[in-house]
Motif scaffolding. Structure first.
Motif, PDB file in Angstrom:
ATOM      1  N   ARG A 179      41.786  44.913  29.495  1.00 43.21           N
ATOM      2  CA  ARG A 179      42.056  45.297  28.105  1.00 43.21           C
ATOM      3  C   ARG A 179      42.705  44.130  27.381  1.00 43.21           C
ATOM      4  N   ILE A 180      41.911  43.458  26.567  1.00 42.11           N
ATOM      5  CA  ILE A 180      42.386  42.343  25.758  1.00 42.11           C
ATOM      6  C   ILE A 180      42.052  42.659  24.306  1.00 42.11           C
ATOM      7  N   GLU A 181      43.029  42.526  23.444  1.00 40.70           N
ATOM      8  CA  GLU A 181      42.791  42.814  22.034  1.00 40.70           C
ATOM      9  C   GLU A 181      41.658  41.935  21.503  1.00 40.70           C
ATOM     10  N   GLY A 182      40.679  42.561  20.875  1.00 44.92           N
ATOM     11  CA  GLY A 182      39.559  41.819  20.315  1.00 44.92           C
ATOM     12  C   GLY A 182      38.404  41.610  21.262  1.00 44.92           C
ATOM     13  N   VAL A 183      38.563  42.035  22.520  1.00 45.42           N
ATOM     14  CA  VAL A 183      37.497  41.889  23.524  1.00 45.42           C
ATOM     15  C   VAL A 183      36.961  43.272  23.860  1.00 45.42           C
ATOM     16  N   ASP A 184      35.652  43.434  23.793  1.00 49.34           N
ATOM     17  CA  ASP A 184      35.029  44.744  23.981  1.00 49.34           C
ATOM     18  C   ASP A 184      34.821  45.123  25.440  1.00 49.34           C
ATOM     19  N   GLU A 185      34.646  44.126  26.303  1.00 48.47           N
ATOM     20  CA  GLU A 185      34.349  44.439  27.699  1.00 48.47           C
ATOM     21  C   GLU A 185      34.655  43.237  28.585  1.00 48.47           C
ATOM     22  N   LEU A 186      35.083  43.529  29.812  1.00 45.14           N
ATOM     23  CA  LEU A 186      35.261  42.511  30.846  1.00 45.14           C
ATOM     24  C   LEU A 186      34.114  42.634  31.835  1.00 45.14           C
ATOM     25  N   VAL A 187      33.517  41.504  32.189  1.00 45.06           N
ATOM     26  CA  VAL A 187      32.367  41.470  33.096  1.00 45.06           C
ATOM     27  C   VAL A 187      32.620  40.413  34.164  1.00 45.06           C
ATOM     28  N   ILE A 188      32.150  40.664  35.370  1.00 43.32           N
ATOM     29  CA  ILE A 188      32.175  39.649  36.425  1.00 43.32           C
ATOM     30  C   ILE A 188      30.761  39.099  36.593  1.00 43.32           C
ATOM     31  N   ALA A 189      30.635  37.789  36.529  1.00 44.62           N
ATOM     32  CA  ALA A 189      29.352  37.126  36.754  1.00 44.62           C
ATOM     33  C   ALA A 189      29.400  36.429  38.108  1.00 44.62           C
ATOM     34  N   THR A 190      28.659  36.958  39.064  1.00 42.53           N
ATOM     35  CA  THR A 190      28.637  36.371  40.398  1.00 42.53           C
ATOM     36  C   THR A 190      27.199  36.000  40.770  1.00 42.53           C
TER      37      THR A 190
END
Length: 242
Positions: free
Chosen positions: A41-52
């Motif tokens: 949860r970061i203000e201004g960020v809609d989603e966190l994704v892991i790229a592996t």
């Protein structure tokens, strides 16, 4: 409104400390799990994704992402740029925050400020000014269309593909680049919070332990204040032992 995602690039392969991102930072919480929980949860960020990657050894990263409730995209091991483009396509993102998985103390407040300023100025690439933050606490924000252009360019090199944003950083006049100033108390480029060796893993464990013992939050200001108390003569190994 633009859609912004934060992308953690993560893989188990490492020449100096293989599997380091699944080593525990404290208790049974790995470096990667700790980072995911801080940055989901970061203000201004809609989603966190892991790229592996699609390598079998990175199945454990995909399993961790699932356990943490985070979307994962899997692509080329060597072509990191293409993984970011894949993440942008999968999430319909306009703007990406690039995060490396070997720096567990990335600060959500630093990232949020970079995202907000990036959007306010209509930038194509944003990062803190050189020397204004410790290594491992910086952030990069880049427009997805810029990465797509580089990905399609026949002149793009293997180095460009490995380091994702290096084409932009080395050609700032070709893009709308923004650098952000941070308070002088945070100007500590000599501090390195990234993990590439067993000694550095012990170092970040020590930092987390000392912050927790004082009841201090794990943010850039408190990390810099803590490290300022460590005398110049004290080595990383001495810090680990104390």
């Amino acid at each position: 409104m633009k859609r912004t995602i934060a992308v953690i690039q993560a893989r188990m392969g490492s020449s100096r400390l293989p599997g380091k991102i699944l080593e525990p930072l404290h208790d049974d919480v790995s470096l990667l799990a700790y980072q995911c929980r801080r940055l989901r949860r970061i203000e201004g960020v809609d989603e966190l994704v892991i790229a592996t990657t699609q390598a079998r050894r990175d199945d454990v990263i995909a399993a961790l992402a699932k356990a943490e409730g985070i979307r994962v995209c899997r692509g080329s091991e060597r072509d990191v740029l293409s993984r970011f483009v894949l993440a942008a396509d999968m999430t319909l993102a306009d703007t990406l925050v690039r995060i490396t998985s070997d720096s567990p103390f990335r600060d959500p407040a630093v990232i949020a400020r970079c995202v907000a300023e990036h959007q306010a100025h209509g930038a194509e690439y944003t990062r803190p000014e050189a020397g204004h933050l410790p290594r491992g606490l910086r952030a990069e924000v880049v427009e997805a269309r810029v990465l797509r252009q580089i990905d399609r360019d026949d002149a793009t090199t293997d180095r460009d593909r490995e380091h994702v944003t290096i084409r932009v950083r080395e050609n700032p006049d070709a893009y709308r680049c923004l650098t952000l100033a941070f308070p002088e108390a945070l100007h500590h480029p000599e501090y390195d919070l990234s993990v590439d060796t067993a000694a550095e893993l012990g170092y970040v464990r020590m930092i987390h332990s000392r912050l927790a013992a004082r009841g201090w939050p794990v943010d850039t200001g408190h990390i810099c204040a803590l490290l300022a108390e460590i005398t110049p003569a004290q080595s990383v190994q001495q810090g680990i032992a104390s």
